[in-house]
Design a protein around this motif. Structure first.
Motif, PDB file in Angstrom:
ATOM      1  N   GLU A  41     -19.400  -8.033  15.912  1.00 18.40           N
ATOM      2  CA  GLU A  41     -18.029  -8.144  16.433  1.00 18.40           C
ATOM      3  C   GLU A  41     -17.124  -8.857  15.433  1.00 18.40           C
ATOM      4  O   GLU A  41     -15.963  -8.508  15.255  1.00 18.40           O
ATOM      5  CB  GLU A  41     -18.027  -8.923  17.756  1.00 18.40           C
ATOM      6  N   TYR A  42     -17.700  -9.869  14.787  1.00 17.10           N
ATOM      7  CA  TYR A  42     -16.940 -10.624  13.791  1.00 17.10           C
ATOM      8  C   TYR A  42     -16.453  -9.701  12.673  1.00 17.10           C
ATOM      9  O   TYR A  42     -15.290  -9.734  12.277  1.00 17.10           O
ATOM     10  CB  TYR A  42     -17.817 -11.750  13.234  1.00 17.10           C
ATOM     11  N   LYS A  43     -17.372  -8.843  12.205  1.00 16.58           N
ATOM     12  CA  LYS A  43     -17.008  -7.892  11.141  1.00 16.58           C
ATOM     13  C   LYS A  43     -15.883  -6.972  11.594  1.00 16.58           C
ATOM     14  O   LYS A  43     -14.929  -6.724  10.862  1.00 16.58           O
ATOM     15  CB  LYS A  43     -18.228  -7.056  10.752  1.00 16.58           C
ATOM     16  N   GLN A  44     -16.025  -6.489  12.826  1.00  9.41           N
ATOM     17  CA  GLN A  44     -14.981  -5.600  13.373  1.00  9.41           C
ATOM     18  C   GLN A  44     -13.641  -6.315  13.464  1.00  9.41           C
ATOM     19  O   GLN A  44     -12.597  -5.755  13.138  1.00  9.41           O
ATOM     20  CB  GLN A  44     -15.377  -5.153  14.775  1.00  9.41           C
ATOM     21  N   CYS A  45     -13.709  -7.589  13.931  1.00 12.95           N
ATOM     22  CA  CYS A  45     -12.480  -8.380  14.070  1.00 12.95           C
ATOM     23  C   CYS A  45     -11.777  -8.540  12.728  1.00 12.95           C
ATOM     24  O   CYS A  45     -10.563  -8.379  12.622  1.00 12.95           O
ATOM     25  CB  CYS A  45     -12.795  -9.762  14.640  1.00 12.95           C
ATOM     26  N   ILE A  46     -12.554  -8.876  11.698  1.00 13.76           N
ATOM     27  CA  ILE A  46     -11.975  -9.047  10.364  1.00 13.76           C
ATOM     28  C   ILE A  46     -11.317  -7.743   9.927  1.00 13.76           C
ATOM     29  O   ILE A  46     -10.195  -7.718   9.438  1.00 13.76           O
ATOM     30  CB  ILE A  46     -13.069  -9.454   9.336  1.00 13.76           C
ATOM     31  N   GLU A  47     -12.035  -6.656  10.156  1.00 11.37           N
ATOM     32  CA  GLU A  47     -11.542  -5.352   9.726  1.00 11.37           C
ATOM     33  C   GLU A  47     -10.213  -4.996  10.390  1.00 11.37           C
ATOM     34  O   GLU A  47      -9.232  -4.683   9.706  1.00 11.37           O
ATOM     35  CB  GLU A  47     -12.589  -4.296  10.089  1.00 11.37           C
ATOM     36  N   ILE A  48     -10.163  -5.090  11.730  1.00 14.32           N
ATOM     37  CA  ILE A  48      -8.908  -4.714  12.394  1.00 14.32           C
ATOM     38  C   ILE A  48      -7.828  -5.778  12.168  1.00 14.32           C
ATOM     39  O   ILE A  48      -6.655  -5.474  12.104  1.00 14.32           O
ATOM     40  CB  ILE A  48      -9.081  -4.381  13.899  1.00 14.32           C
ATOM     41  N   GLY A  49      -8.275  -7.030  11.994  1.00 20.20           N
ATOM     42  CA  GLY A  49      -7.310  -8.112  11.724  1.00 20.20           C
ATOM     43  C   GLY A  49      -6.577  -7.865  10.419  1.00 20.20           C
ATOM     44  O   GLY A  49      -5.348  -8.014  10.334  1.00 20.20           O
ATOM     45  N   ILE A  50      -7.315  -7.485   9.393  1.00 25.50           N
ATOM     46  CA  ILE A  50      -6.708  -7.198   8.092  1.00 25.50           C
ATOM     47  C   ILE A  50      -5.790  -5.982   8.201  1.00 25.50           C
ATOM     48  O   ILE A  50      -4.700  -5.952   7.629  1.00 25.50           O
ATOM     49  CB  ILE A  50      -7.811  -7.001   7.015  1.00 25.50           C
ATOM     50  N   ASP A  51      -6.234  -5.019   8.999  1.00 28.16           N
ATOM     51  CA  ASP A  51      -5.391  -3.845   9.235  1.00 28.16           C
ATOM     52  C   ASP A  51      -4.069  -4.274   9.890  1.00 28.16           C
ATOM     53  O   ASP A  51      -2.996  -3.803   9.516  1.00 28.16           O
ATOM     54  CB  ASP A  51      -6.169  -2.873  10.124  1.00 28.16           C
ATOM     55  N   GLY A  52      -4.174  -5.195  10.843  1.00 24.69           N
ATOM     56  CA  GLY A  52      -2.965  -5.729  11.501  1.00 24.69           C
ATOM     57  C   GLY A  52      -2.071  -6.445  10.518  1.00 24.69           C
ATOM     58  O   GLY A  52      -0.841  -6.291  10.534  1.00 24.69           O
ATOM     59  N   CYS A  53      -2.676  -7.250   9.620  1.00 23.19           N
ATOM     60  CA  CYS A  53      -1.901  -7.975   8.612  1.00 23.19           C
ATOM     61  C   CYS A  53      -1.148  -6.996   7.716  1.00 23.19           C
ATOM     62  O   CYS A  53      -0.006  -7.242   7.337  1.00 23.19           O
ATOM     63  CB  CYS A  53      -2.818  -8.848   7.761  1.00 23.19           C
ATOM     64  N   ASN A  54      -1.813  -5.888   7.376  1.00 31.64           N
ATOM     65  CA  ASN A  54      -1.140  -4.897   6.535  1.00 31.64           C
ATOM     66  C   ASN A  54       0.072  -4.299   7.245  1.00 31.64           C
ATOM     67  O   ASN A  54       1.092  -4.032   6.615  1.00 31.64           O
ATOM     68  CB  ASN A  54      -2.112  -3.791   6.134  1.00 31.64           C
ATOM     69  N   GLN A  55      -0.052  -4.117   8.577  1.00 31.66           N
ATOM     70  CA  GLN A  55       1.095  -3.602   9.337  1.00 31.66           C
ATOM     71  C   GLN A  55       2.233  -4.622   9.343  1.00 31.66           C
ATOM     72  O   GLN A  55       3.398  -4.270   9.188  1.00 31.66           O
ATOM     73  CB  GLN A  55       0.687  -3.290  10.766  1.00 31.66           C
ATOM     74  N   VAL A  56       1.856  -5.899   9.527  1.00 30.35           N
ATOM     75  CA  VAL A  56       2.858  -6.965   9.545  1.00 30.35           C
ATOM     76  C   VAL A  56       3.524  -7.078   8.172  1.00 30.35           C
ATOM     77  O   VAL A  56       4.737  -7.288   8.064  1.00 30.35           O
ATOM     78  CB  VAL A  56       2.206  -8.313   9.951  1.00 30.35           C
ATOM     79  N   TYR A  57       2.734  -6.891   7.108  1.00 31.56           N
ATOM     80  CA  TYR A  57       3.264  -6.983   5.746  1.00 31.56           C
ATOM     81  C   TYR A  57       4.394  -5.989   5.513  1.00 31.56           C
ATOM     82  O   TYR A  57       5.408  -6.301   4.892  1.00 31.56           O
ATOM     83  CB  TYR A  57       2.138  -6.765   4.730  1.00 31.56           C
ATOM     84  N   GLU A  58       4.217  -4.767   6.035  1.00 31.04           N
ATOM     85  CA  GLU A  58       5.263  -3.751   5.859  1.00 31.04           C
ATOM     86  C   GLU A  58       6.577  -4.215   6.475  1.00 31.04           C
ATOM     87  O   GLU A  58       7.654  -3.939   5.952  1.00 31.04           O
ATOM     88  CB  GLU A  58       4.827  -2.427   6.505  1.00 31.04           C
ATOM     89  N   ILE A  59       6.478  -4.946   7.595  1.00 33.61           N
ATOM     90  CA  ILE A  59       7.695  -5.429   8.262  1.00 33.61           C
ATOM     91  C   ILE A  59       8.315  -6.588   7.467  1.00 33.61           C
ATOM     92  O   ILE A  59       9.534  -6.691   7.349  1.00 33.61           O
ATOM     93  CB  ILE A  59       7.371  -5.833   9.720  1.00 33.61           C
ATOM     94  N   GLN A  60       7.448  -7.440   6.892  1.00 31.70           N
ATOM     95  CA  GLN A  60       7.948  -8.521   6.029  1.00 31.70           C
ATOM     96  C   GLN A  60       8.721  -7.947   4.840  1.00 31.70           C
ATOM     97  O   GLN A  60       9.800  -8.405   4.482  1.00 31.70           O
ATOM     98  CB  GLN A  60       6.772  -9.342   5.471  1.00 31.70           C
ATOM     99  N   LYS A  61       8.115  -6.919   4.255  1.00 32.70           N
ATOM    100  CA  LYS A  61       8.704  -6.267   3.095  1.00 32.70           C
ATOM    101  C   LYS A  61      10.087  -5.711   3.442  1.00 32.70           C
ATOM    102  O   LYS A  61      11.050  -5.887   2.708  1.00 32.70           O
ATOM    103  CB  LYS A  61       7.767  -5.111   2.714  1.00 32.70           C
ATOM    104  N   LYS A  62      10.149  -5.078   4.613  1.00 31.58           N
ATOM    105  CA  LYS A  62      11.389  -4.461   5.045  1.00 31.58           C
ATOM    106  C   LYS A  62      12.469  -5.526   5.275  1.00 31.58           C
ATOM    107  O   LYS A  62      13.634  -5.319   4.924  1.00 31.58           O
ATOM    108  CB  LYS A  62      11.149  -3.645   6.319  1.00 31.58           C
ATOM    109  N   ALA A  63      12.048  -6.674   5.831  1.00 30.76           N
ATOM    110  CA  ALA A  63      13.015  -7.750   6.110  1.00 30.76           C
ATOM    111  C   ALA A  63      13.658  -8.226   4.816  1.00 30.76           C
ATOM    112  O   ALA A  63      14.879  -8.438   4.742  1.00 30.76           O
ATOM    113  CB  ALA A  63      12.316  -8.904   6.811  1.00 30.76           C
ATOM    114  N   LEU A  64      12.834  -8.378   3.762  1.00 30.79           N
ATOM    115  CA  LEU A  64      13.379  -8.841   2.476  1.00 30.79           C
ATOM    116  C   LEU A  64      14.242  -7.754   1.841  1.00 30.79           C
ATOM    117  O   LEU A  64      15.303  -8.042   1.288  1.00 30.79           O
ATOM    118  CB  LEU A  64      12.245  -9.240   1.536  1.00 30.79           C
ATOM    119  N   GLN A  65      13.794  -6.526   1.941  1.00 34.83           N
ATOM    120  CA  GLN A  65      14.584  -5.432   1.367  1.00 34.83           C
ATOM    121  C   GLN A  65      15.925  -5.302   2.074  1.00 34.83           C
ATOM    122  O   GLN A  65      16.948  -5.104   1.439  1.00 34.83           O
ATOM    123  CB  GLN A  65      13.801  -4.114   1.453  1.00 34.83           C
TER     124      GLN A  65
END
Lengths: 245, 226
Positions: free
Chosen positions: A211-235
């Motif tokens: 479960e821990y491995k799965q959590c890390i995997e989807i968590g990082i996927d979530g961070c990547n989604q959040v990153y796109e929004i951060q990028k957009k805010a600065l742009q």
């Protein structure tokens, strides 16, 4: 943690969570950079029902003077919840929890910021939670990194935050308040998407190695989604008007 | 990646990869050159740099800055130079080598609140930057209007080989002293010229990221002169 008994259905038979999301879906995130005139850099973030305002000051003189470092600039973070941010009035004095979150956010941002260029100075990050709904440390971290970029502090990468966890025996992304209270585990992650490095990792609850491995995997996927929004805010703030030179 | 074109970048964004030199506001991560700041990437002659769009002023050797005297000790003045560091102006720079703290009155020369045009002598970051006011076009500023802009927009205000600032000066009949720290002193015999010059500077500050700004400023300067 450990699954308290409540009436709330965290996950229904169709795999839909209590707020209508799928298991691998984040809440709606909106970020606006540069909202405070008096701060060197600022950001306002809405992470689902979390509302957080971040102000960055500096590099500036260090007070008290003995805290300054002749080799490097220092980073100071303050995470604070407004008295009206939760249902029952919260005492505005810094609690143990706030001191802890301030510390982990500081340590999550430190690998990203390059303060060696500003010896004997301090960069202060103030995060004010106006409304809390679970996962504020990730939201505050996300907002702080946008505010630091807005202030022009050199950074190796932005830091995006998103939690994963376990509720109703299922691995879920972006744990909200109900799932945090009644769920089985919460695993906040801070992640530098371009450098592919984790800067914040905490775990409250119990997970099996799988479960821990799965959590890390989807968590990082979530961070990547959040990153796109951060990028957009600065742009949106810096490049919205006018064309390229 | 073609390279030559300027691109908008944010911290962590890969600008290019391969054998390039990582210069201002960039770092090398493996094979990639990565931006560390929000700005415009500039790939030129095998080197990569990012022109910042935000951030404060960092003192550099030989920069002309405009400062405000904030205090003095018996040996030196300190000046606010719009940076996270304060400028140190030694008393011997003004009084000469035979300066004596008992016989010379420092406030008679420069008092708190006075504006100075100074040059940075030594900015090695181990101590506060040393400044001097001895030299051509340096010293105490007695007249003119102080205008503050973002230090990142100073190169835009100056323009290529000073084209932009020369255009403003000649068409408004004014003189502009530009400090690299974003403080400017505008002076003119003609009050209308002074106002127009300040308006032009404010326009550049607002529109710094827009292409063909020179035409826009020229248009503005000409429209008001009728």
């Amino acid at each position: 943690m450990g699954g308290r008994d409540t009436d709330i259905v965290l996950l229904d038979e169709n795999g839909i969570r209590c707020d209508g999301r799928k298991v691998n879906e984040t809440r709606k995130v909106t970020i606006k950079a540069g909202v405070l005139k008096n701060a060197n850099g600022s950001a306002y973030i809405e992470f689902g029902d979390n509302k957080i305002l971040v102000g960055v000051y500096g590099p500036r003189d260090v007070h008290p003077k003995h805290m300054s470092d002749t080799d490097t600039g220092i980073l100071r973070c303050r995470y604070h919840m407004a008295p009206f941010s939760v249902g029952e009035r919260k005492n505005p004095a810094p609690s143990r929890r706030e001191v802890e979150i301030s510390k982990v956010i500081k340590e999550a941002l430190e690998p990203a910021v390059m303060l060696k260029e500003f010896p004997r100075t301090a960069v202060d990050v103030y995060m004010e939670v106006l409304q809390a709904d679970g996962g504020t440390r990730c939201a505050a971290l996300t907002g702080a990194s946008v505010a630091l970029a807005d202030a022009g502090i050199p950074m190796r990468d932005l830091v995006a935050g998103c939690a994963a966890g376990k509720a109703a025996d299922a691995v879920i992304l972006d744990v909200n308040n109900e799932e945090d209270q009644a769920g089985q585990a919460d695993l906040p992650i801070g992640y530098m998407p371009n450098l592919k490095k984790i800067t914040l990792l905490q775990l409250d609850g119990v997970l099996t190695p799988e479960e821990y491995k799965q959590c890390i995997e989807i968590g990082i996927d979530g961070c990547n989604q959040v990153y796109e929004i951060q990028k957009k805010a600065l742009q949106d703030k810096f490049f919205a008007t006018g064309e390229k030179q | 990646m073609s390279g030559e074109r300027k691109r908008h970048v944010i911290p962590g964004e890969v600008i290019t990869s391969g054998s390039y030199r990582a210069e201002q506001n960039t770092i090398q991560v493996g094979d990639n050159i990565v931006s560390t700041i929000v700005g415009l990437s500039d790939v030129h002659d095998g080197s990569v740099r990012v022109i910042p769009l935000t951030g404060g002023y960092m003192p550099k050797d030989d920069d002309l800055v405009i400062g405000k005297i904030s205090s003095h000790s018996s040996l030196s003045w300190t000046a606010d130079i719009n940076s996270c560091y304060v400028g140190m102006l030694p008393a011997s720079d003004v009084f000469g080598r035979d300066y004596s703290s008992s016989s010379d009155d420092m406030t008679a020369k420069l008092a708190k609140g006075d504006l100075i045009a100074a040059r940075i002598v030594n900015a090695d970051m181990t101590r506060d930057p040393l400044i001097t006011i001895s030299g051509r076009e340096l010293g105490k500023i007695d007249s003119g209007e102080l205008v503050k802009i973002s230090p990142n927009k100073v190169p835009r205000l100056i323009g290529k080989r000073g084209s932009m600032i020369q255009m403003i000066e000649s068409s408004t009949n004014s003189q502009v002293t530009i400090g690299q720290n974003g403080l400017l002193v505008v002076s003119s015999e003609d009050p209308n010229g002074l106002l127009k010059a300040i308006q032009a500077i404010e326009l550049i500050e607002e529109q710094a990221h827009v292409a063909n700004l020179t035409d826009q400023v020229n248009e503005m300067l000409e429209s008001k002169s009728e």
